[in-house]
Design an enzyme around this catalytic site. Structure first.
Site, PDB file in Angstrom:
ATOM      1  N   HIS A  88      53.830  28.642   3.802  1.00  8.83           N
ATOM      2  CA  HIS A  88      53.847  27.195   3.604  1.00  8.83           C
ATOM      3  C   HIS A  88      55.074  26.841   2.782  1.00  8.83           C
ATOM      4  O   HIS A  88      55.458  27.580   1.888  1.00  8.83           O
ATOM      5  CB  HIS A  88      52.578  26.730   2.862  1.00  8.83           C
ATOM      6  N   GLU A 145      46.117  25.725   8.445  1.00 11.33           N
ATOM      7  CA  GLU A 145      45.949  25.772   9.900  1.00 11.33           C
ATOM      8  C   GLU A 145      45.008  26.886  10.342  1.00 11.33           C
ATOM      9  O   GLU A 145      44.327  26.772  11.355  1.00 11.33           O
ATOM     10  CB  GLU A 145      47.306  25.987  10.591  1.00 11.33           C
TER      11      GLU A 145
HETATM   12  N1  ACO Z   1      55.027  35.030   9.554  1.00 13.63           N
HETATM   13  C1  ACO Z   1      56.038  35.930   9.361  1.00 13.63           C
HETATM   14  N2  ACO Z   1      57.072  35.703   8.556  1.00 13.63           N
HETATM   15  C2  ACO Z   1      57.110  34.539   7.921  1.00 13.63           C
HETATM   16  C3  ACO Z   1      56.103  33.551   8.062  1.00 13.63           C
HETATM   17  C4  ACO Z   1      55.034  33.850   8.915  1.00 13.63           C
HETATM   18  N3  ACO Z   1      54.045  32.984   9.107  1.00 13.63           N
HETATM   19  N4  ACO Z   1      56.409  32.481   7.306  1.00 13.63           N
HETATM   20  C5  ACO Z   1      57.579  32.762   6.717  1.00 13.63           C
HETATM   21  N5  ACO Z   1      58.000  33.993   7.091  1.00 13.63           N
HETATM   22  C6  ACO Z   1      59.190  34.688   6.619  1.00 13.63           C
HETATM   23  C7  ACO Z   1      60.453  34.115   7.244  1.00 13.63           C
HETATM   24  O1  ACO Z   1      60.780  34.796   8.435  1.00 13.63           O
HETATM   25  C8  ACO Z   1      61.462  34.347   6.160  1.00 13.63           C
HETATM   26  O2  ACO Z   1      61.842  35.701   6.210  1.00 13.63           O
HETATM   27  P1  ACO Z   1      63.332  36.134   5.773  1.00 13.63           P
HETATM   28  O3  ACO Z   1      63.487  35.669   4.354  1.00 13.63           O
HETATM   29  O4  ACO Z   1      63.329  37.614   5.947  1.00 13.63           O
HETATM   30  O5  ACO Z   1      64.245  35.412   6.706  1.00 13.63           O
HETATM   31  C9  ACO Z   1      60.659  34.155   4.872  1.00 13.63           C
HETATM   32  O6  ACO Z   1      59.312  34.452   5.216  1.00 13.63           O
HETATM   33  C10 ACO Z   1      60.728  32.731   4.316  1.00 13.63           C
HETATM   34  O7  ACO Z   1      60.490  31.823   5.401  1.00 13.63           O
HETATM   35  P2  ACO Z   1      60.942  30.314   5.421  1.00 13.63           P
HETATM   36  O8  ACO Z   1      61.045  29.853   6.831  1.00 13.63           O
HETATM   37  O9  ACO Z   1      62.108  30.081   4.524  1.00 13.63           O
HETATM   38  O10 ACO Z   1      59.704  29.612   4.761  1.00 13.63           O
HETATM   39  P3  ACO Z   1      59.487  28.077   4.786  1.00 13.63           P
HETATM   40  O11 ACO Z   1      58.895  27.728   3.483  1.00 13.63           O
HETATM   41  O12 ACO Z   1      60.660  27.318   5.217  1.00 13.63           O
HETATM   42  O13 ACO Z   1      58.459  27.935   6.003  1.00 13.63           O
HETATM   43  C11 ACO Z   1      56.586  27.629   7.304  1.00 13.63           C
HETATM   44  C12 ACO Z   1      57.188  27.502   5.900  1.00 13.63           C
HETATM   45  C13 ACO Z   1      57.438  26.826   8.322  1.00 13.63           C
HETATM   46  C14 ACO Z   1      55.182  27.028   7.268  1.00 13.63           C
HETATM   47  C15 ACO Z   1      56.520  29.109   7.707  1.00 13.63           C
HETATM   48  O14 ACO Z   1      55.793  29.842   6.754  1.00 13.63           O
HETATM   49  C16 ACO Z   1      55.961  29.332   9.093  1.00 13.63           C
HETATM   50  O15 ACO Z   1      56.697  29.250  10.084  1.00 13.63           O
HETATM   51  N6  ACO Z   1      54.607  29.640   9.203  1.00 13.63           N
HETATM   52  C17 ACO Z   1      53.980  29.838  10.479  1.00 13.63           C
HETATM   53  C18 ACO Z   1      53.668  28.502  11.143  1.00 13.63           C
HETATM   54  C19 ACO Z   1      52.490  27.774  10.479  1.00 13.63           C
HETATM   55  O16 ACO Z   1      51.475  28.349  10.171  1.00 13.63           O
HETATM   56  N7  ACO Z   1      52.699  26.461  10.258  1.00 13.63           N
HETATM   57  C20 ACO Z   1      51.711  25.605   9.619  1.00 13.63           C
HETATM   58  C21 ACO Z   1      52.043  25.358   8.186  1.00 13.63           C
HETATM   59  S1  ACO Z   1      50.772  24.423   7.378  1.00 13.63           S
HETATM   60  C22 ACO Z   1      51.120  22.822   7.653  1.00 13.63           C
HETATM   61  O17 ACO Z   1      52.249  22.472   7.906  1.00 13.63           O
HETATM   62  C23 ACO Z   1      50.045  21.791   7.666  1.00 13.63           C
END
Ligand code: ACO
Length: 377
Positions: A256, A314
């Site tokens: 998140h 989610e």
């Molecule tokens: N699975 C695997 N790896 C992940 C996940 C995940 N769910 N979430 C983040 N990461 C990794 C990224 O690949 C990144 O790795 P790196 O540093 O090696 O490149 C690191 O963790 C940081 O990720 P960011 O994208 O910078 O995190 P951000 O805070 O921008 O993203 C987000 C948040 C978009 C929710 C992300 O965690 C994600 O894509 N989750 C899966 C989709 C999801 O569940 N969305 C619903 C969110 S809840 C809501 O919006 C109501």
């Protein structure tokens, strides 16, 4: 946070653009306060109608106030013939349920008498629109709303044609209460921008629905559930998730932007799901989900150390709504049915400030261009 260039902050990240008494999101400690209540205390006890009153009047209703609100909402549930005709056309064009909701919400004013309240009509009719669209798309007869049922119970009844059990109603109410508000998210900001121009409530909510529809916001709890079904049995959880992470894929339902500990809404929905499944549901699926969650969190820590990737809202939304018998296509529209109360409350706050939202844009284009006539280009 993105770098500032001469004051420009992409995405307005970190910018305070409103003051609100509606919700407080504390990402580092994983706390969510809803109108003064820790979300866990409010979501699992209040009826949805109580939350409507709390949001719009900043206090819980007494018995008379609650009865009046329930009756007013119940009377406003039926759709105008114009809305139903539009939904039939939307089904014929096979549009996404969120598009159907967006189109139909803008027709709500057609069925309103001058003395009827648009706020109440929006809350009352969004569920009727979603249920009507769903049943029309399934070639099922429409169900007339039942004024004797609560808001949440009536929504489930209009979807399925069967009055829900108390456990199902409680499960849905807990979900709707949990997602009623969440700071200045994109759809809430949209609603505030629209109402701040002195536009009307229906326009503000239609705009908010448009923002929620985007996959970066309304999200897709569907894929989180699909992953659990793909895994099938707990012994497959580790190899399946490991392979996904090895391929560099993201696990839906984890991570998140704001929460760096477990999303507090995930905890509440996990409890609500357990209660629902114990009363009515498939405990084997619930146990599988718990096992998948545990495996996912530990493998995320192994593959993405230091990123604090935890379960988000989610993941359990998907299981709870599935347990209530909702198709995945209904997940985001059902989110809107809860969030509309928060959108409206934010609009009321914005109206009380009575100031148009009008930030600046930094011009980065050319200057003093020469005009070239069409024949010479
Ligand atoms: N699975 C695997 N790896 C992940 C996940 C995940 N769910 N979430 C983040 N990461 C990794 C990224 O690949 C990144 O790795 P790196 O540093 O090696 O490149 C690191 O963790 C940081 O990720 P960011 O994208 O910078 O995190 P951000 O805070 O921008 O993203 C987000 C948040 C978009 C929710 C992300 O965690 C994600 O894509 N989750 C899966 C989709 C999801 O569940 N969305 C619903 C969110 S809840 C809501 O919006 C109501």
């Amino acid at each position: 946070m993105h770098t500032k260039t001469n004051g420009f902050v992409p995405g307005l990240e970190g910018i305070v653009a409103a003051q609100t008494r509606l919700s407080r999101v504390e990402g580092k400690i994983g706390q969510l306060t809803i109108a003064g209540f820790p979300v866990g205390k409010l979501a699992s006890q209040a009826t949805f109608e109580e939350v409507v009153h709390l949001f719009w009047h900043d206090r819980l209703p007494n018995t008379d106030e609650l009865n009046t609100l329930q009756n007013n909402l119940a009377q406003l549930r039926p759709l105008s013939p114009a809305t139903i005709t539009l939904l039939q056309a939307a089904v014929a064009a096979n549009v996404d349920p969120m598009d159907a909701l967006l189109m139909a919400a803008s027709t709500i004013s057609l069925g309103l008498m001058p003395d009827q309240d648009a706020k109440l009509a929006l809350v009352a009719r969004l569920p009727t629109i979603v249920a009507a669209y769903w049943r029309l798309s399934q070639n099922l007869p429409l169900i007339t709303p039942d004024p004797n049922l609560s808001h949440a119970a009536n929504y489930l009844y209009m979807l399925t044609g069967t009055p829900p059990s108390p456990a199902q109603t409680r499960g849905l109410e807990t979900y709707l209460n949990t997602v009623v508000d969440h700071g200045l998210n994109a759809s809430t900001f949209t609603a505030r921008v629209i109402i701040a121009t002195d536009s009307d409530m229906i326009s503000a909510i239609v705009g908010a629905i448009g923002a929620l529809k985007g996959p970066k916001h309304g999200g897709a709890p569907g894929p989180a559930l699909d992953m659990v079904f793909d895994i099938g049995t707990l012994d497959q959880a580790e190899p399946y998730i490991r392979a996904k992470l090895e391929r560099g894929e993201r696990l839906m339902g984890f991570g998140h932007r704001v929460y760096k500990v477990r999303d507090p809404r995930a905890e509440i929905l996990a409890q609500a799901t357990e209660t629902l499944f114990q009363a009515d549901g498939d405990m084997a699926l619930y146990d599988l989900v718990k096992g998948v969650e545990k495996t996912a969190v530990s493998l995320l820590a192994e593959y993405k150390p230091g990123r604090n990737l935890q379960t988000n809202v989610e993941f359990y939304t998907a299981l709870l709504l599935h347990g209530l018998g909702l198709d995945t296509a209904l997940f985001t529209p059902t989110f809107a049915i809860g969030r509309v109360v928060g959108w409206i409350a934010h609009c009321l706050e914005q109206q009380s400030i009575n100031r148009i939202i009008r930030p600046l844009a930094q011009y980065i284009g050319q200057q003093d261009r020469n005009w070239v006539p069409l024949t010479q280009r």
